[in-house]
Design a protein around this motif. Structure first.
Motif, PDB file in Angstrom:
ATOM      1  N   TRP A  74      51.997  28.257  22.162  1.00 59.88           N
ATOM      2  CA  TRP A  74      50.680  27.925  22.708  1.00 59.88           C
ATOM      3  C   TRP A  74      49.716  27.506  21.600  1.00 59.88           C
ATOM      4  CZ3 TRP A  74      47.974  31.695  26.686  1.00 59.88           C
ATOM      5  CH2 TRP A  74      46.870  31.058  27.227  1.00 59.88           C
ATOM      6  N   ILE A 124      51.740  25.776  26.900  1.00 56.22           N
ATOM      7  CA  ILE A 124      51.625  27.086  27.556  1.00 56.22           C
ATOM      8  C   ILE A 124      52.944  27.328  28.282  1.00 56.22           C
ATOM      9  CG2 ILE A 124      50.202  28.536  29.046  1.00 56.22           C
ATOM     10  CD1 ILE A 124      47.987  26.440  28.757  1.00 56.22           C
ATOM     11  N   LEU A 153      45.640  32.986  19.348  1.00 59.19           N
ATOM     12  CA  LEU A 153      46.697  31.994  19.503  1.00 59.19           C
ATOM     13  C   LEU A 153      47.193  31.508  18.151  1.00 59.19           C
ATOM     14  CD1 LEU A 153      45.195  29.854  22.420  1.00 59.19           C
ATOM     15  CD2 LEU A 153      46.795  31.771  22.562  1.00 59.19           C
TER      16      LEU A 153
END
Length: 282
Positions: free
Chosen positions: A32, A38, A234
């Motif tokens: 991601w 994703i 992330l």
């Protein structure tokens, strides 16, 4: 009021659960955060890896040695998945939809091969436990903690201190500029995607060592692991592990003080708090 022994055992169980959360989230956060994909299929790959390890262990192979088969195979799957998504220029949002479709397909495959019955891996690791003071430590959970810490720390060190890691961070930051300086963005992206899928195979073995398996359980892990990845940041290999440990211990202590039904509120409460405190990170 719970006893000190119960609280200590609950906290220890939370650490082990959090390590598995972090191991689940490792491949997802890299995919991601660095590839802008994703990848919901990551959860299905974890369960597929768990079932394959279960099947190979039933045939007599040591559960950890099954990784010699599943990890390279999943690496190839990850490479092919990334090649497919880039070939058709799937946007980050649409990768969520496409990989959800793959998740449903993999769930159907595992249901067809292994049925909806619960499966439990039988291994010589399962019965090994030690008593440390008043607390009990199981070998499968200790292995999960060690593997999760080793992979997260190793991946963090690779990204921070090696030329390969610097190149990966460069393409994540600005792929066209990195390509202008001679970095092969496509090859590195394929490699990273394959590595994320291999991490799913590792998480699958650890899942099979300590949990019963059923195809429908794939979706039960999505919420908490997404929270772990978002809270951890992330693209940060250490983030999911740290966030997983915090959430795992918080959930375990919540269950010790109240009721199990309250535990799922912990991860999402922490996620909402993180979004409110530092929205610029997401």
């Amino acid at each position: 009021m719970p006893s000190a022994t119960l609280l200590g055992q609950s906290a220890l169980s939370g650490v082990f659960a959090g390590a598995l959360y972090g191991l689940f989230g490792l491949g997802l956060t890299l995919s991601w955060g660095m590839l802008r994909q994703i990848n919901l299929a990551h959860f299905a790959l974890v369960f597929l890896g768990a079932y394959l390890s279960y099947q190979l262990a039933a045939a007599g192979l040591d559960p950890l040695l099954t990784l010699a088969i599943t990890a390279p195979a999943f690496f190839v799957v990850g490479v092919l998945l990334h090649a497919l998504l880039t070939r058709f220029k799937v946007s980050p949002l649409n990768t969520l939809l496409v990989t959800f479709g793959f998740t449903v397909m993999i769930e159907a495959l595992t249901h067809w091969i292994w049925s909806a019955d619960f499966r439990r891996m039988e291994s010589h690791y399962a019965g090994v436990k030690w008593k440390v003071g008043e607390l009990y430590v199981n070998l499968p959970e200790l292995l999960t903690l060690g593997i999760a810490c080793a992979l997260a720390a190793g991946m963090w060190a690779l990204l921070r201190y090696t030329d390969l890691g610097k190149a990966l961070r460069a393409i994540a930051e600005d792929a066209p500029m990195a390509a202008a300086f001679g970095i092969n963005e496509r090859a590195l992206s394929l490699m990273l995607s394959g590595l994320c899928a291999a991490f799913a195979a590792v998480a699958g073995v650890c899942l099979a060592l300590s949990h019963t398996l059923a195809p429908s359980q794939i979706y039960a892990w999505i919420g908490v692991v997404f929270a772990v990845v978002m809270i951890g940041g992330l693209g940060n290999p250490l983030g999911p592990l740290i966030a997983g440990l915090v959430i795992g211990v918080s959930e375990a202590l919540t269950m010790a003080f109240t009721a199990p039904a309250w535990a799922p509120l912990v991860s999402f409460s922490l996620l909402v708090a993180a979004l409110l405190v530092r929205p610029e990170k997401f």
